[in-house]
Scaffold this motif. Structure first.
Motif, mmCIF file in Angstrom:
data_model
loop_
_atom_site.group_PDB
_atom_site.id
_atom_site.type_symbol
_atom_site.label_atom_id
_atom_site.label_comp_id
_atom_site.label_asym_id
_atom_site.label_seq_id
_atom_site.Cartn_x
_atom_site.Cartn_y
_atom_site.Cartn_z
ATOM 1 N N THR A 108 4.817 -9.564 0.083
ATOM 2 C CA THR A 108 3.808 -8.586 0.502
ATOM 3 C C THR A 108 3.412 -8.810 1.966
ATOM 4 O O THR A 108 3.251 -7.852 2.721
ATOM 5 C CB THR A 108 2.576 -8.673 -0.419
ATOM 6 N N GLN A 110 1.411 -2.655 -3.661
ATOM 7 C CA GLN A 110 1.317 -3.403 -4.913
ATOM 8 C C GLN A 110 0.010 -2.993 -5.602
ATOM 9 O O GLN A 110 -1.039 -2.967 -4.980
ATOM 10 C CB GLN A 110 1.308 -4.892 -4.573
ATOM 11 N N ASP A 164 6.277 -1.961 -2.891
ATOM 12 C CA ASP A 164 5.903 -3.321 -3.279
ATOM 13 C C ASP A 164 5.558 -3.337 -4.766
ATOM 14 O O ASP A 164 4.503 -2.842 -5.156
ATOM 15 C CB ASP A 164 4.719 -3.772 -2.420
HETATM 16 MG MG LIG Z 1 3.018 -9.412 -3.377
#
Ligand SMILES: [Mg+2]
Ligand SMILES: Nc1ncnc2c1ncn2[C@@H]1O[C@H](COP(=O)(O)OP(=O)(O)OP(=O)(O)O)[C@@H](O)[C@H]1O
Length: 295
Positions: free
Chosen positions: A53, A107, A188
């Motif tokens: 990330t 994410q 992500d």
């Molecule tokens: Mg991550």
């Protein structure tokens, strides 16, 4: 997809390092270098905390203090405008660039939709901000079209996020990332929170859309076997470093790095050839026999 290497690059990342300047500074990304080809799906795998990330945020320049880019360069090879040094862009230029050239599905994104704004308004907001000359009718049409493409019925445009399933919300986020037809999308963990069937459907959709629209994808997940199915090439990250980056077919047949072998071994083994399931587009759900069908 072995022809990938012959395609023109769309993104070149060279020696990128990102440090979290906390009391004990953490170098979360260490000298990452890779090239993303136009239309390629590049998988980025590695266990929790390895820096995936952090890398994605830095490429979008969405990182905030204490994160700092300590070294390296990120160059976007724009199909229309030539090479763009992302690290040299002023804030204003960067805002125009993001979403339209390079977009990101975050994410946990399906929980990031604004709960009190309809799906239509959230999709159209991106167009209002980036395509100010678009008419209202064009915006409506574009929002419906992009939703249809990710497999959500346009009748859902008037829904609010809580009225949609997690899978649908995630599709909406992917639609939003696609709405300006970017050349690169960074995703992500876009399907990690979803059940396996929904996950498969969405992955199949992403591969199909890539085939159709030609954008490149950096697809991030800790699930290496999943990446083997959808990616052209895969980068494996370990403690901030890319330790192996190869064609998915090669990695599947002959993982070089000890850690890659470990990642492959830690999941239930795959049956059949790599990617047969997603790429074929064939639904493998068992066919009910006559008795069950009648029941
Ligand atoms: Mg991550
Ligand atoms: N704000 C922060 N301050 C200090 N360290 C941080 C911060 N955010 C992340 N880190 C550290 O950076 C490293 C990489 O984190 P990152 O979130 O990029 O990993 P990841 O690979 O995306 O993990 P996951 O699979 O869990 O999403 C981790 O060791 C983490 O502890």
């Amino acid at each position: 997809m072995s022809a990938t290497t012959a395609r023109r690059p769309v993104l070149t990342i060279d020696d990128l390092s990102v440090v979290y300047e906390v009391e004990q500074p953490v170098t979360a990304v260490k000298g990452a270098s890779f090239e993303l080809a136009a239309g390629e799906i590049l998988g980025l795998a590695g266990e929790s905390g390895c820096g995936k990330t952090t890398l994605a945020y830095a490429v979008n320049r969405l990182h905030k203090p204490p994160a700092r880019i300590a070294s390296g360069s990120i160059v976007f090879h724009d199909r229309e405008g030539g090479d763009v040094d992302l690290l040299a862009l002023a804030d204003e230029e960067l805002r125009a660039f993001r979403w339209s050239k390079l977009s990101m599905v975050f994410q946990g994104a399906m929980n990031a939709l604004n709960p009190v704004i309809s799906i239509r308004a959230q999709l159209e907001d991106v167009l209002v901000a980036h395509r100010p000359r678009m008419s209202k009718a064009e915006r409506r049409e574009r929002a419906a079209d992009v939703l249809r493409r990710v497999g959500v019925d346009p009748s859902r445009l008037t829904s609010f996020p809580h009225e949609l399933s997690g899978g649908m919300r995630q599709r909406v986020m992917i639609a939003m990332a696609m709405i300006l037809e970017p050349q690169v999308m960074i995703m992500d963990e876009p399907t990690t929170a979803l059940d396996v069937v929904v996950q498969r459907d969405i992955l199949r959709e992403i591969v199909r859309l890539r085939d159709e629209l030609g954008f490149a994808v950096i697809f991030i997940t800790h699930d290496l076997p999943l990446l083997l199915e959808i990616s052209d090439r895969i980068a494996v990250m370990l403690r901030g470093e890319i330790v192996e980056l190869r064609a998915a077919d090669d990695m599947y047949r002959d993982p070089h790095h000890e850690y890659t072998r470990k990642l492959l071994g830690s999941f239930p083994s795959l049956s059949g050839s790599r990617g047969a399931f997603i790429r074929s587009g064939v639904d493998e759900s068992p066919v009910a026999d006559g008795a069950e069908a009648r029941a």
